[in-house]
Enzyme design. Structure first.
Site, PDB file in Angstrom:
ATOM      1  N   ASP A  25      -8.864  -1.011   6.361  1.00  0.00           N
ATOM      2  CA  ASP A  25      -8.843  -2.207   7.173  1.00  0.00           C
ATOM      3  C   ASP A  25      -7.425  -2.513   7.800  1.00  0.00           C
ATOM      4  O   ASP A  25      -7.466  -3.607   8.172  1.00  0.00           O
ATOM      5  CB  ASP A  25      -9.248  -3.289   5.931  1.00  0.00           C
ATOM      6  CG  ASP A  25     -10.781  -3.371   5.901  1.00  0.00           C
ATOM      7  OD1 ASP A  25     -11.138  -3.204   4.550  1.00  0.00           O
ATOM      8  OD2 ASP A  25     -11.517  -3.277   6.799  1.00  0.00           O
ATOM      9  N   LYS A  37       0.827  -1.276   0.118  1.00  0.00           N
ATOM     10  CA  LYS A  37      -0.091  -0.097  -0.054  1.00  0.00           C
ATOM     11  C   LYS A  37       0.838   1.240  -0.076  1.00  0.00           C
ATOM     12  O   LYS A  37       0.144   2.201  -0.469  1.00  0.00           O
ATOM     13  CB  LYS A  37      -1.130  -0.039   1.176  1.00  0.00           C
ATOM     14  CG  LYS A  37      -1.979  -1.122   1.201  1.00  0.00           C
ATOM     15  CD  LYS A  37      -3.057  -0.868   0.003  1.00  0.00           C
ATOM     16  CE  LYS A  37      -4.195  -1.606   0.354  1.00  0.00           C
ATOM     17  NZ  LYS A  37      -5.403  -1.189  -0.490  1.00  0.00           N
TER      18      LYS A  37
END
Length: 378
Positions: A111, A80
Site C-alpha cells: 500500500d 518498514k
C-alpha cells in the site's frame, strides 16, 4: 495466495473486543538478538525518537504518554525499512551460501511504505525490484517507489489481489517474493520481516529507561494491517516476565478491521475492505504467522474511523510529531479505549489507571502515504 478462511463479507460495525488474561496466560520466545546488531551496522541507522507528550497524558488521563516517531527511519518516512533490510540481508546471504551469484528481482505488493522500503534496499544493494500496488494508492506514493528505480505494476483490485499477483510474478527465475504477510507455504521470509521490526521495540526499552520509566509501559497501542508489526510487538512483550507485561492494543480502520473481526470470532477470517485514508492498514486477511501471536498475546483491538485518525494526526502535528493517518491510528485507538464512550470498562480491561505509562507507535510520517481525506482537528 490462499485465503486463511472461507468467510468473505462486508465487516459489520464492531469497534472493540477484549481478550482477558492475555498479559498473564501466554508467553513466547524473543526475537533474535543479532537483528539489532545488524541494523546498527547500516550507514543511516539511528534510533528514532521516543517523544514524551504531557498534553496527551492529561487528555488520556494517564501518568505519561510517549510517541515512537517513525517519520524518519533509515532515510524513509516509515518503520518498514527495518523489516525489509533484515529480510533482504537474510535472502542474499542464503543465495550467496548456495553459490547463486548475480542480481535478483525482489517482488512485493504494498500500500506504499513496505514496497518503497523493499525498492530502496534493492537499489542500495544492486538488486532489482518489482512492486505491485492495489487500487487507491496515491500517485505520489507510486512515484516515490518508482523513484527508487523499481518497476511498478498497478492492480485494479484490493491489497489481497496485489499480493496474489506479486506471488505469481515471483515464481519466475531469479525472483524472490519479499512480502510482509504470510500464508501456509509462504512463511519464512515474512518471519524475517517480523524479526526486523524487533529493533523498534528494543529501542523503546532503552529510551523509556533513559526517561526514567524503568518499569516500562502499561499500554502499547499499535496500528495493524495484516498484523506483522503487531506480531513483533507481541513477541517482544510476551517474551518477558509476566510482571513486566504491558497491555497491548491493536488499532485498525473500521473499513478494514480483519484482526478485530478474527479476534471476535476466535478464528482468522478474510473480510471485504472498503476505502480508507489509512492506506497502509487497508488489509483484509491477517498474516498466518501473525495470527497465533495476535490471538494469544493481544489484550484488545479497536477500530477507528478515518475522521478519528485525521483528528489524531492533526493533534500530533500540533504537538510537533509528524504522523500520517496510519501512524496516528494508535492515538485515535487510545482515545477510543481510554476516554471515549464506554471507556470505564475498557480501561479496566486494559489495566490502565491515572499513573500508567502509554506508548503510541506512530508508524509513518505525514508524507509517507499521501491520501485525499482531510478532516479538521477536533
Amino acid at each position: 495466495m490462499p485465503e486463511i478462511a472461507s468467510t468473505l463479507r462486508v465487516l459489520p460495525p464492531s469497534p472493540w473486543t477484549a481478550r482477558p488474561g492475555a498479559r498473564t496466560a501466554w508467553r513466547c520466545e524473543p526475537a533474535p538478538a543479532e537483528v539489532r546488531a545488524f541494523h546498527a551496522t547500516l550507514p543511516d541507522y539511528a534510533p528514532t525518537p521516543l517523544t514524551e507528550l504531557p498534553a496527551l497524558a492529561a487528555e488520556l488521563e494517564v501518568g505519561r504518554v510517549f510517541v515512537k516517531d517513525e517519520s524518519a527511519r533509515l532515510g524513509l518516512p516509515a518503520f518498514k525499512a527495518l523489516g525489509a533490510s533484515w529480510a533482504v540481508h537474510r535472502i542474499l546471504a542464503e543465495r550467496a551460501a548456495g553459490a547463486r551469484p548475480g542480481p535478483v528481482t525482489l517482488v512485493t505488493a504494498t500500500d506504499g511504505n513496505h514496497g518503497r522500503a523493499v525498492a530502496r534496499v534493492a537499489r542500495l544493494l544492486g538488486q532489482r525490484a518489482h512492486v505491485f500496488v492495489p487500487r487507491g494508492v496515491h500517485p505520489r506514493a507510486v512515484s516515490a517507489i518508482t523513484a527508487e528505480r523499481a518497476k511498478v505494476t498497478e492492480v485494479p483490485g484490493p491489497y489481497d489481489e496485489a499480493v496474489r499477483l506479486a506471488a505469481e510474478a515471483a515464481r519466475e527465475a531469479d525472483a524472490v517474493l519479499v512480502q510482509d504477510t504470510a500464508w501456509p507455504g509462504y512463511e519464512r521470509i515474512p518471519g524475517w520481516i517480523v524479526e526486523g521490526y524487533s529493533t523498534l521495540c528494543a529501542e523503546i526499552d532503552e529510551q523509556l529507561t533513559a526517561a526514567g520509566a524503568v518499569a516500562g509501559p502499561g499500554l502499547v497501542a499499535v496500528p495493524v494491517g495484516v498484523g506483522s508489526l503487531a506480531q513483533a510487538v507481541v513477541t517482544h512483550y510476551r517474551s518477558r516476565p509476566r510482571a513486566q507485561a504491558p497491555a497491548l492494543l491493536a488499532v485498525e480502520p473500521q473499513a478494514a478491521a480483519c484482526v478485530l473481526e478474527s479476534l471476535t470470532r476466535d478464528a482468522p477470517v478474510s473480510i471485504t475492505t472498503g476505502e480508507t485514508s489509512m492506506a497502509g492498514l487497508n488489509c483484509g486477511t491477517p498474516s498466518s504467522i501473525a495470527w497465533p501471536h495476535l490471538r494469544n498475546g493481544l489484550d484488545a483491538a479497536v477500530a477507528v474511523s478515518d475522521a478519528d485518525a485525521a483528528r489524531a494526526a492533526a493533534r500530533l502535528a500540533g504537538l510537533g510529531v509528524s504522523s500520517g493517518p496510519c501512524g496516528a491510528a494508535g492515538l485515535a485507538g487510545s482515545r477510543a479505549a481510554l476516554i471515549g464512550p464506554g471507556s470505564g470498562p475498557r480501561r479496566t480491561a486494559l489495566g490502565i489507571g491515572p499513573s500508567s505509562v502509554v506508548v503510541l507507535l506512530s508508524t509513518e510520517g505525514a508524507d509517507a502515504n499521501p491520501h485525499s481525506a482531510h478532516v479538521t482537528a477536533g
